[in-house]
Structure formats: structure tokens, C-alpha cells
Design an enzyme around this catalytic site. Sequence first.
Site, short mmCIF file in Angstrom:
data_model
loop_
_atom_site.label_atom_id
_atom_site.label_comp_id
_atom_site.label_asym_id
_atom_site.label_seq_id
_atom_site.Cartn_x
_atom_site.Cartn_y
_atom_site.Cartn_z
N VAL A 38 -37.26 -26.61 44.92
CA VAL A 38 -36.81 -27.83 45.61
C VAL A 38 -36.09 -28.70 44.59
CG1 VAL A 38 -37.52 -29.84 46.96
CG2 VAL A 38 -38.79 -27.70 47.19
N GLU A 39 -34.76 -28.77 44.74
CA GLU A 39 -33.95 -29.52 43.76
C GLU A 39 -33.79 -30.97 44.21
OE1 GLU A 39 -30.47 -27.06 43.18
OE2 GLU A 39 -31.66 -25.58 42.08
N ASN A 40 -33.15 -31.76 43.34
CA ASN A 40 -33.01 -33.19 43.61
C ASN A 40 -31.70 -33.68 43.01
OD1 ASN A 40 -33.61 -36.26 43.01
ND2 ASN A 40 -35.15 -35.56 44.46
N ALA A 41 -31.10 -34.69 43.65
CA ALA A 41 -29.86 -35.29 43.13
C ALA A 41 -30.07 -35.80 41.71
CB ALA A 41 -29.41 -36.41 44.05
N TYR A 72 -31.24 -34.44 38.86
CA TYR A 72 -31.46 -33.02 38.56
C TYR A 72 -32.81 -32.67 37.97
CZ TYR A 72 -26.43 -32.09 39.31
OH TYR A 72 -25.18 -31.95 39.85
N CYS A 117 -39.68 -25.86 40.50
CA CYS A 117 -39.54 -24.41 40.68
C CYS A 117 -40.44 -23.89 41.80
CB CYS A 117 -39.91 -23.69 39.38
SG CYS A 117 -38.73 -23.92 38.05
N GLU A 172 -42.45 -21.25 41.82
CA GLU A 172 -43.80 -20.87 41.36
C GLU A 172 -44.70 -22.09 41.28
OE1 GLU A 172 -40.86 -20.25 40.03
OE2 GLU A 172 -40.88 -18.50 38.71
N CYS A 190 -42.82 -22.44 34.10
CA CYS A 190 -43.64 -21.78 35.12
C CYS A 190 -44.62 -20.81 34.48
CB CYS A 190 -42.76 -21.07 36.14
SG CYS A 190 -41.98 -22.26 37.25
N1 THU Z 1 -36.12 -21.59 39.32
C1 THU Z 1 -37.33 -21.33 39.90
O1 THU Z 1 -37.63 -21.81 41.00
N2 THU Z 1 -38.18 -20.55 39.22
C2 THU Z 1 -37.92 -19.97 38.02
O2 THU Z 1 -38.82 -19.41 37.40
C3 THU Z 1 -36.56 -20.01 37.50
C4 THU Z 1 -35.71 -21.10 38.02
C5 THU Z 1 -35.19 -22.47 40.03
C6 THU Z 1 -35.06 -23.83 39.41
C7 THU Z 1 -33.71 -24.26 39.92
O3 THU Z 1 -33.88 -24.84 41.20
C8 THU Z 1 -32.94 -22.97 40.08
O4 THU Z 1 -33.90 -21.93 40.05
C9 THU Z 1 -31.90 -22.73 38.99
O5 THU Z 1 -32.46 -22.87 37.75
#
Ligand code: THU
Length: 169
Positions: A66-69, A71, A76, A78, A113
Amino acid sequence: MDQAKFSDGVMHTKDRGSTHLSQETVKKLIHQSQEAKQHSYCPYSKFRVGAALLTPDNCVFTGCNVENACYNLGVCAERNAISKAVSEGYRSFKAIAIASDMNDQFISPCGGCRQFIREFGSNCDVYLSKPDGSYLKMKVDELLPVSFGPEELSLKKVFDIPNDTEPVL
Ligand code: THU
């Protein structure tokens, strides 16, 4: 938390109580991580990740990135899956499967993670998968050798911070 949505992410698998995971269970866990990936909110990286976490009593908690503006606030997949499970009372895990859209490479958990998984024990098997369902099974100790964990905090130290140390106000 939306209770209805949350219970969708919790599934019971057939082989309750077993320690060795059957091929069927691994396949199912990877499939669940792929399903979780579909909920990924990644407008910035355009990199979808899903995770499915198996508890000792064979519940599965899923998560996506789940990303955010802003950053650096992104989370992640996991970590989302683990946080969901911990907030429902689980503190040890049998396995976690991770999925991404990379055709030719197994998705490798980021350093943060790896540390987050390790917090809850080194016995969790980590399944790094590809979209075709193929996978690489790794132990936490392989992903994060010579790790730092909660046990270190209570080891004998040359200096102990006094208990009456006040925080700066
Ligand atoms: N990301 C994960 O969700 N898990 C990982 O172990 C590697 C990276 C996500 C973070 C970000 O939203 C996107 O992948 C690119 O880095």
C-alpha cells in the site's frame, strides 16, 4: 479496520496442525498471495506485491503493498500481512508466500520485511514465487544471516541505562 473485508482475508486450510507443508498447501498459499496482489495499491512504483501468511493453526492472513503520495509511508505486502495477523493475536508463523508480477525472477523480500518476519521467529519458511506458481523456498536465517532479534535486547550489557532515566520533555 473493516471487519467484513478483513474476514475475507482469513481462510482455513485442510491440513490443520501439520508442520510439514504439503505441495497442495504450498500451492494454495502461493495462490492466495497472488490473489492478495490484485489489491495492491501501487500508483507510484507500479510494482504489485502480495503476501499470504500461514499461522500454526492454519489460518491465512493476506496483505498487499500500500503506497502513499508521501512515498516513505508506503507499506510492503509482507508487513501488512504480518501486522494483520499480529493484531489478531498471532505471534508465530509457519510460512509466508510472496508474489509479484516479475516473469523471470522470484520476488525477494526487502531487507525491512526480512527483519519484520524474523521478529516473530526464524522457523518461518519463506516462499518466493513467480506468477507461474514456481517458487524458491528459503529459511529466515538464509535470508537474514547473523540477524538481530528480540533476544539480543535482554542480553548482558557493559552499561545499563538506569531505570529512572527521564525522557526529554
Ligand atoms: N515491496 C513489497 O511489498 N515487498 C517487498 O518485499 C519488496 C517491495 C513493494 C514496496 C513498494 O510498494 C513496491 O514493492 C516497489 O518497491
